[in-house]
Design a protein around this motif. Sequence first.
Motif, mmCIF file in Angstrom:
data_model
loop_
_atom_site.group_PDB
_atom_site.id
_atom_site.type_symbol
_atom_site.label_atom_id
_atom_site.label_comp_id
_atom_site.label_asym_id
_atom_site.label_seq_id
_atom_site.Cartn_x
_atom_site.Cartn_y
_atom_site.Cartn_z
ATOM 1 N N ASN A 1 -43.145 -27.493 7.267
ATOM 2 C CA ASN A 1 -43.234 -28.434 6.008
ATOM 3 C C ASN A 1 -44.448 -29.427 6.120
ATOM 4 N N THR A 2 -44.639 -29.842 7.530
ATOM 5 C CA THR A 2 -45.895 -30.617 7.537
ATOM 6 C C THR A 2 -47.279 -30.025 7.372
ATOM 7 N N ALA A 3 -47.179 -28.776 7.644
ATOM 8 C CA ALA A 3 -48.394 -27.829 7.186
ATOM 9 C C ALA A 3 -48.565 -27.807 5.923
ATOM 10 N N ILE A 4 -47.318 -27.600 5.207
ATOM 11 C CA ILE A 4 -47.531 -27.408 3.643
ATOM 12 C C ILE A 4 -48.089 -28.748 3.044
ATOM 13 N N LEU A 5 -47.273 -29.687 3.399
ATOM 14 C CA LEU A 5 -47.434 -31.115 2.767
ATOM 15 C C LEU A 5 -49.045 -31.571 3.005
ATOM 16 N N PHE A 6 -49.481 -31.531 4.090
ATOM 17 C CA PHE A 6 -50.830 -31.985 4.429
ATOM 18 C C PHE A 6 -51.784 -31.037 4.179
ATOM 19 N N VAL B 1 -38.761 -39.388 15.638
ATOM 20 C CA VAL B 1 -37.491 -39.990 16.043
ATOM 21 C C VAL B 1 -36.164 -39.632 15.490
ATOM 22 N N VAL B 2 -36.363 -39.375 14.050
ATOM 23 C CA VAL B 2 -34.947 -38.893 13.322
ATOM 24 C C VAL B 2 -34.296 -37.555 13.830
ATOM 25 N N LEU B 3 -35.295 -36.738 13.931
ATOM 26 C CA LEU B 3 -34.744 -35.437 14.425
ATOM 27 C C LEU B 3 -34.007 -35.564 16.032
ATOM 28 N N THR B 4 -34.804 -36.412 16.822
ATOM 29 C CA THR B 4 -34.231 -36.536 18.194
ATOM 30 C C THR B 4 -32.916 -37.276 18.160
ATOM 31 N N HIS B 5 -32.693 -37.942 17.116
ATOM 32 C CA HIS B 5 -31.419 -38.784 17.138
ATOM 33 C C HIS B 5 -30.442 -38.494 16.399
ATOM 34 N N VAL B 6 -30.709 -37.350 15.415
ATOM 35 C CA VAL B 6 -29.537 -37.042 14.598
ATOM 36 C C VAL B 6 -28.755 -35.957 15.199
ATOM 37 N N ALA B 7 -27.498 -35.568 15.081
ATOM 38 C CA ALA B 7 -26.586 -34.630 15.582
ATOM 39 C C ALA B 7 -26.981 -33.362 14.922
ATOM 40 N N GLU B 8 -27.069 -33.508 13.608
ATOM 41 C CA GLU B 8 -27.209 -32.178 12.797
ATOM 42 C C GLU B 8 -28.309 -32.473 11.865
ATOM 43 N N TRP B 9 -29.080 -31.056 11.492
ATOM 44 C CA TRP B 9 -30.286 -31.228 10.845
ATOM 45 C C TRP B 9 -30.235 -29.801 9.906
ATOM 46 N N LYS B 10 -30.219 -29.932 8.575
ATOM 47 C CA LYS B 10 -30.404 -28.780 7.733
ATOM 48 C C LYS B 10 -31.731 -28.337 7.530
ATOM 49 N N LEU B 11 -32.194 -27.270 7.274
ATOM 50 C CA LEU B 11 -33.717 -26.934 6.704
ATOM 51 C C LEU B 11 -33.956 -27.478 5.750
ATOM 52 N N LEU B 12 -33.150 -27.407 4.416
ATOM 53 C CA LEU B 12 -33.800 -27.844 3.401
ATOM 54 C C LEU B 12 -33.728 -29.597 3.272
ATOM 55 N N ALA C 1 -55.353 -38.890 9.578
ATOM 56 C CA ALA C 1 -54.750 -38.969 10.962
ATOM 57 C C ALA C 1 -53.782 -39.824 10.924
ATOM 58 N N VAL C 2 -53.952 -41.111 10.575
ATOM 59 C CA VAL C 2 -52.879 -42.228 10.535
ATOM 60 C C VAL C 2 -51.602 -41.824 10.179
ATOM 61 N N LEU C 3 -51.735 -41.274 8.582
ATOM 62 C CA LEU C 3 -50.537 -40.946 7.959
ATOM 63 C C LEU C 3 -49.826 -39.582 8.619
ATOM 64 N N LEU C 4 -50.832 -38.598 9.065
ATOM 65 C CA LEU C 4 -49.999 -37.596 10.054
ATOM 66 C C LEU C 4 -49.306 -38.318 11.123
ATOM 67 N N SER C 5 -49.804 -39.114 11.833
ATOM 68 C CA SER C 5 -49.183 -39.675 13.169
ATOM 69 C C SER C 5 -47.902 -40.385 12.773
ATOM 70 N N VAL C 6 -47.921 -41.320 11.421
ATOM 71 C CA VAL C 6 -46.700 -42.067 11.174
ATOM 72 C C VAL C 6 -45.732 -41.134 10.674
ATOM 73 N N HIS C 7 -46.327 -39.963 9.923
ATOM 74 C CA HIS C 7 -45.053 -39.030 9.455
ATOM 75 C C HIS C 7 -44.366 -38.371 10.505
#
Lengths: 126, 133
Positions: free
Chosen positions: A54-59, A92-103, A80-86
């Motif tokens: 999704n990052t590749a598609i967006l950027f 941070v979110v993905l390492t802290h949530v227990a469940e993540w769905k693709l969509l 570069a700044v926006l990519l880093s922030v993204h």
Amino acid sequence: MISDTQRTTHIRSRVRDFVLYIAIGLAFVGVLIVVAQMGVSQDVYIRWGGLALNTAILFGYFIADSRQFFRRWQFWALTAVLLSVHLAGFIVVLTHVAEWKLLWFMVILFEFPVLVFFRNRLQRSS
Amino acid sequence: MMSTIECTIQFAVSRFGLAPNNGQSYSFVKQWWKDVKNCVGGVGLPAIENALNPFSLGIGTAADAASSMSQASLAGAASWSVSQGLTVPLRSSIVRAGVGSAETFGKLSGVATMANVVYGLGAGVVAEWNGCL
């Protein structure tokens, strides 16, 4: 009325397109098999693979939509700044949530107007 | 009572001569079909469903939201042109930026949706490879 030459060219381009579709499909399945053989878990595939996709598609779309800025270093610095922030935000979110769905990655779409907003500010400041 | 699948397999076996005298090929085909059914139905489809079936945000919802934002961008551009009294709205760079953004945003939302669906199907392939082979 379509001439024979135009028809032949059309058929050739359709055949080329179908060959490309099949090749891309086979390449995708090949990559999936390699990923599976590496022992990548379903969770890693969804979280980190999904983020990369999704990052590749967006950027990719953002950069392709900004051709007139390619010669300006400020644009690349901003990207570069926006990519880093993204990436930092999602890591941070993905390492802290227990469940993540693709969509759920579809929320990335809402970043696009923000990227365009910052890019347009760059245009106005020059 | 034979099922449709079993009838089909038996027909293929008798018609194309797949079975030797002792019926080993028939058993092989039957076992193969059973494995495929278990693998696709028991492993692949649940993995795809798990990847593509979030309980709060579906494909339709995401596409609707993207479409709404795309329309909002166009509406913003239109209201700006009206407020500025522009008789030829597309002469304004702001209007052009808004319209251009809406078009790209629409394309982006379509590509992202399709790419995620295909990637979700890939989750099924990975699950089947890990779980069945």
